[in-house]
Design a protein around this motif. Structure first.
Motif, mmCIF file in Angstrom:
data_model
loop_
_atom_site.group_PDB
_atom_site.id
_atom_site.type_symbol
_atom_site.label_atom_id
_atom_site.label_comp_id
_atom_site.label_asym_id
_atom_site.label_seq_id
_atom_site.Cartn_x
_atom_site.Cartn_y
_atom_site.Cartn_z
ATOM 1 N N GLY A 62 44.562 37.141 35.118
ATOM 2 C CA GLY A 62 43.406 37.114 34.438
ATOM 3 C C GLY A 62 42.237 37.771 34.867
ATOM 4 O O GLY A 62 40.996 37.553 34.389
ATOM 5 N N PHE A 63 42.139 38.375 35.969
ATOM 6 C CA PHE A 63 41.356 39.410 36.606
ATOM 7 C C PHE A 63 41.062 40.565 35.695
ATOM 8 O O PHE A 63 41.888 41.310 35.579
ATOM 9 N N SER A 64 40.099 40.513 34.925
ATOM 10 C CA SER A 64 39.852 41.733 33.947
ATOM 11 C C SER A 64 39.138 42.986 34.333
ATOM 12 O O SER A 64 39.263 43.792 33.677
ATOM 13 N N GLU A 65 38.656 42.936 35.626
ATOM 14 C CA GLU A 65 37.898 44.053 36.063
ATOM 15 C C GLU A 65 38.332 44.711 37.315
ATOM 16 O O GLU A 65 37.701 44.878 38.232
ATOM 17 N N LYS A 80 51.119 51.717 34.286
ATOM 18 C CA LYS A 80 50.691 51.569 32.914
ATOM 19 C C LYS A 80 52.235 51.332 32.206
ATOM 20 O O LYS A 80 52.061 50.588 31.390
ATOM 21 N N GLN A 81 53.106 51.788 32.637
ATOM 22 C CA GLN A 81 54.407 51.378 32.302
ATOM 23 C C GLN A 81 54.877 49.948 32.402
ATOM 24 O O GLN A 81 55.443 49.351 31.456
ATOM 25 N N GLU A 85 49.071 47.061 28.535
ATOM 26 C CA GLU A 85 48.021 46.540 28.037
ATOM 27 C C GLU A 85 46.996 46.693 29.383
ATOM 28 O O GLU A 85 45.665 46.538 29.038
ATOM 29 N N PHE A 86 47.153 47.314 30.499
ATOM 30 C CA PHE A 86 46.241 47.588 31.418
ATOM 31 C C PHE A 86 45.371 48.643 30.962
ATOM 32 O O PHE A 86 45.768 49.667 30.539
ATOM 33 N N PRO A 87 44.007 48.619 31.095
ATOM 34 C CA PRO A 87 42.985 49.448 30.497
ATOM 35 C C PRO A 87 43.165 50.748 31.113
ATOM 36 O O PRO A 87 42.871 50.985 32.171
ATOM 37 N N ALA A 88 43.319 51.630 30.186
ATOM 38 C CA ALA A 88 43.622 53.100 30.683
ATOM 39 C C ALA A 88 42.155 53.458 31.667
ATOM 40 O O ALA A 88 42.306 54.648 32.307
#
Length: 212
Positions: A62-65, A80-81, A85-88
């Motif tokens: 849940g760590f978003s940053e 990313k694969q 959903e990890f922010p590009a």
């Protein structure tokens, strides 16, 4: 003589599966450290992140940053694969020494040992520049030497202290008690608190750059 371990060098290592440092998962010292963190909105940077199992673990908790940086494209693509959903925008294909911004926490895991030793003083200073005053640098450093030419490059706690002391307060700087078996007794767990720039002490080292 310092070799420039640039993006092409590291990309080739991944393409040829020459990634002996990669244990395929987050290691216990960092897992235990992350598990006691409470602020899931803090800005976290993992430089020279490689396949970034640490970022995956944090993101799934849940760590978003969480931001990861590496000069090679392959490990960023691998992350990313695994986590579509990890922010590009949090995947930084960039030279560590050109990174900008201010972070609350930086995570060290097999990046420092990948730099040529001539770049270590510059690494310590850059970490301090990228952290908020009071921000933390936490992770693992090898406290051993290697018989084969690096990377990885080994070293000693006495050497490392000389790089970090001008910029950081030492909170933890001891042999890790929960390293993976091949690294037991050979790793330091560090947690350093960044000093305000006005409190930096003179460093005897001349900063230099590096391409990872």
């Amino acid at each position: 003589m310092s070799q420039d371990f640039d993006a092409d060098y590291w990309q080739q290592r991944y393409e040829q599966n020459q990634t002996g440092w990669d244990v395929g998962q987050i290691t216990e010292p960092l897992k235990e450290y992350f598990d006691q963190l409470e602020n899931k909105r803090q800005l976290i940077l993992i430089p020279g992140a490689g396949n970034a199992y640490e970022a995956e673990y944090l993101f799934r908790k849940g760590f978003s940053e969480v931001y990861v940086a590496d000069v090679a494209a392959a490990p960023l693509q691998n992350l990313k694969q695994r986590i579509p959903e990890f922010p590009a925008s949090h995947l930084l294909r960039q030279n560590f020494f050109s990174l900008q911004g201010k972070f609350d926490l930086m995570v060290e895991q097999t990046f420092f040992c990948a730099l040529h030793p001539s770049h270590r003083a510059a690494y310590a200073r850059k970490c301090a520049e990228l952290l908020q005053p009071g921000g933390r640098l936490a992770g693992l450093l090898f406290d051993t030497t290697f018989t084969k030419p690096g990377p990885p490059f080994g070293g000693s706690r006495q050497e490392y202290k000389s790089y970090f002391e001008p910029f950081f307060e030492f909170l933890h700087f001891e042999t890790a008690y929960n390293s993976i078996l091949p690294r037991q007794g050979k790793e330091l767990f560090i947690e350093l608190r960044a000093l305000d720039k006005k409190d930096w002490k003179p460093s005897k080292y001349v900063p230099v750059g590096n391409s990872r």
